[in-house]
Design a protein around this motif. Structure first.
Motif, PDB file in Angstrom:
ATOM      1  N   SER A   1      -0.794  -1.781  -9.314  1.00 35.86           N
ATOM      2  CA  SER A   1      -0.162  -0.633  -9.967  1.00 35.86           C
ATOM      3  C   SER A   1       1.289  -0.492  -9.532  1.00 35.86           C
ATOM      4  CB  SER A   1      -0.939   0.649  -9.645  1.00 35.86           C
ATOM      5  OG  SER A   1      -2.280   0.557 -10.074  1.00 35.86           O
TER       6      SER A   1
ATOM      7  N   SER B   1       3.329  -3.131 -11.260  1.00 35.69           N
ATOM      8  CA  SER B   1       3.510  -2.802 -12.674  1.00 35.69           C
ATOM      9  C   SER B   1       4.545  -1.698 -12.850  1.00 35.69           C
ATOM     10  CB  SER B   1       2.174  -2.374 -13.288  1.00 35.69           C
ATOM     11  OG  SER B   1       1.212  -3.404 -13.189  1.00 35.69           O
TER      12      SER B   1
ATOM     13  N   GLY C   1       2.761   6.593 -17.187  1.00 30.54           N
ATOM     14  CA  GLY C   1       1.402   6.278 -17.612  1.00 30.54           C
ATOM     15  C   GLY C   1       0.680   5.355 -16.654  1.00 30.54           C
ATOM     16  N   VAL C   2       1.416   4.574 -15.854  1.00 29.81           N
ATOM     17  CA  VAL C   2       0.775   3.688 -14.888  1.00 29.81           C
ATOM     18  C   VAL C   2      -0.003   4.497 -13.862  1.00 29.81           C
ATOM     19  CG1 VAL C   2       1.196   2.001 -13.058  1.00 29.81           C
ATOM     20  CG2 VAL C   2       2.457   1.854 -15.195  1.00 29.81           C
TER      21      VAL C   2
ATOM     22  N   SER D   1      -3.166   5.802 -15.269  1.00 32.85           N
ATOM     23  CA  SER D   1      -4.213   4.818 -15.510  1.00 32.85           C
ATOM     24  C   SER D   1      -5.155   4.668 -14.326  1.00 32.85           C
ATOM     25  CB  SER D   1      -3.589   3.457 -15.835  1.00 32.85           C
ATOM     26  OG  SER D   1      -2.896   2.936 -14.714  1.00 32.85           O
ATOM     27  N   VAL D   2      -4.758   5.137 -13.136  1.00 34.51           N
ATOM     28  CA  VAL D   2      -5.630   5.006 -11.970  1.00 34.51           C
ATOM     29  C   VAL D   2      -6.396   6.289 -11.683  1.00 34.51           C
ATOM     30  CG1 VAL D   2      -4.119   3.283 -10.931  1.00 34.51           C
ATOM     31  CG2 VAL D   2      -3.823   5.678 -10.326  1.00 34.51           C
TER      32      VAL D   2
ATOM     33  N   PRO E   1     -10.012  10.858 -17.545  1.00 37.24           N
ATOM     34  CA  PRO E   1      -9.162  10.486 -18.687  1.00 37.24           C
ATOM     35  C   PRO E   1      -8.468  11.679 -19.335  1.00 37.24           C
ATOM     36  CG  PRO E   1     -11.339   9.462 -18.835  1.00 37.24           C
ATOM     37  CD  PRO E   1     -11.411  10.507 -17.743  1.00 37.24           C
TER      38      PRO E   1
ATOM     39  N   ARG F   1      -4.777  12.173 -18.633  1.00 32.38           N
ATOM     40  CA  ARG F   1      -3.814  11.200 -19.135  1.00 32.38           C
ATOM     41  C   ARG F   1      -3.106  11.707 -20.388  1.00 32.38           C
ATOM     42  NH1 ARG F   1      -7.627   5.772 -18.820  1.00 32.38           N
ATOM     43  NH2 ARG F   1      -8.467   6.155 -16.749  1.00 32.38           N
TER      44      ARG F   1
ATOM     45  N   ARG G   1       2.554  14.907 -18.935  1.00 35.44           N
ATOM     46  CA  ARG G   1       3.031  13.530 -18.849  1.00 35.44           C
ATOM     47  C   ARG G   1       4.409  13.409 -19.477  1.00 35.44           C
ATOM     48  NH1 ARG G   1       0.363   8.146 -21.752  1.00 35.44           N
ATOM     49  NH2 ARG G   1       2.118   6.773 -21.334  1.00 35.44           N
TER      50      ARG G   1
ATOM     51  N   TYR H   1      -1.668  13.979 -12.420  1.00 32.39           N
ATOM     52  CA  TYR H   1      -2.616  12.895 -12.643  1.00 32.39           C
ATOM     53  C   TYR H   1      -3.585  12.643 -11.502  1.00 32.39           C
ATOM     54  CZ  TYR H   1       0.407  11.424 -16.481  1.00 32.39           C
ATOM     55  OH  TYR H   1       1.135  11.361 -17.633  1.00 32.39           O
TER      56      TYR H   1
END
Length: 218
Positions: free
Chosen positions: A23, A26, A68-69, A72-73, A77, A80, A85, A134
């Protein structure tokens, strides 16, 4: 001894480290490409209305991808798709814009230094908001959230300061002779701007690695 008796603990730790490293890589790659493209459009080349708008679009889109990375962890959901965000992405975009405008407005080494401080503060706010939006451990105290965001913010700001210094202040180039082809010799020239981008990328990866390590450690 306790880890040996409980092999699942070792597996979970390895998985967290793998997820954190992937992560972080990325997020760092997305932000380095985004900021690098935006910076080349508005700070390295001659700035026009077109390049300014194009750079803003690239920066905002990249900020959405980067935020968003972290999403994603998360284990939920629902978080997200929250509007926060977009707020986090806008703050990230605004932090970079204010950073460059501050450096240009003041100018010189003083402007670069003050811009780095401004960027660190903006990123600290953005990282804190991102984590509260998040993060899977929602009960984490705000004080720890702010503390965990402080060091990565400073690291990114240091990388950005190196990039700006290499672009505006330092002017050098190292030429490496590779090998001759007939009467022509192939050479590789590494300038200060390229070195600044590399320095920025290194600090950016270190910052994201620390962020995700702290995020994935209960």
């Amino acid at each position: 001894m306790s880890v040996i008796r409980r092999p699942g603990v070792l597996g979970q730790t390895t998985q967290r480290r793998l997820v954190g490293a992937t992560s972080a890589l990325s997020a760092a790659a997305i932000e380095a490409l985004t900021v690098g493209t935006w910076f080349a459009l508005v700070a390295v080349e001659s700035r026009t209305i077109f390049t300014a708008l194009a750079g803003l679009g690239v920066l905002l889109f990249g900020s959405l991808l980067r935020t968003g990375v972290l999403g994603s962890v998360t284990t939920n959901p629902y978080h997200r798709s929250q509007p926060m965000r977009f707020v986090a992405a806008i703050i990230l975009t605004g932090s970079w814009l204010v950073w460059l405008l501050t450096a240009e407005w003041i100018g010189g080494t003083e402007g670069i230094a003050l811009a780095g401080i401004v960027l660190a503060v903006g990123l600290c706010v953005q990282f804190t908001l991102e984590r509260r939006t998040y993060y899977r451990y929602r009960s984490t105290r705000l004080r720890r959230t702010f503390t965990d965001a402080l060091v990565p913010s400073i690291l990114v700001a240091l990388g950005a300061t190196i990039l700006l210094t290499a672009t505006w202040i330092v002017d050098w180039a190292v030429v490496f002779a590779l090998f001759p082809i007939g009467e022509t010799t192939l050479t590789l020239e590494v300038g200060s701007i390229a070195a600044g981008f590399v320095g920025y990328g290194v600090f950016l990866f270190l910052a994201q690695q620390r962020r995700f390590h702290r995020l994935l450690t209960p």
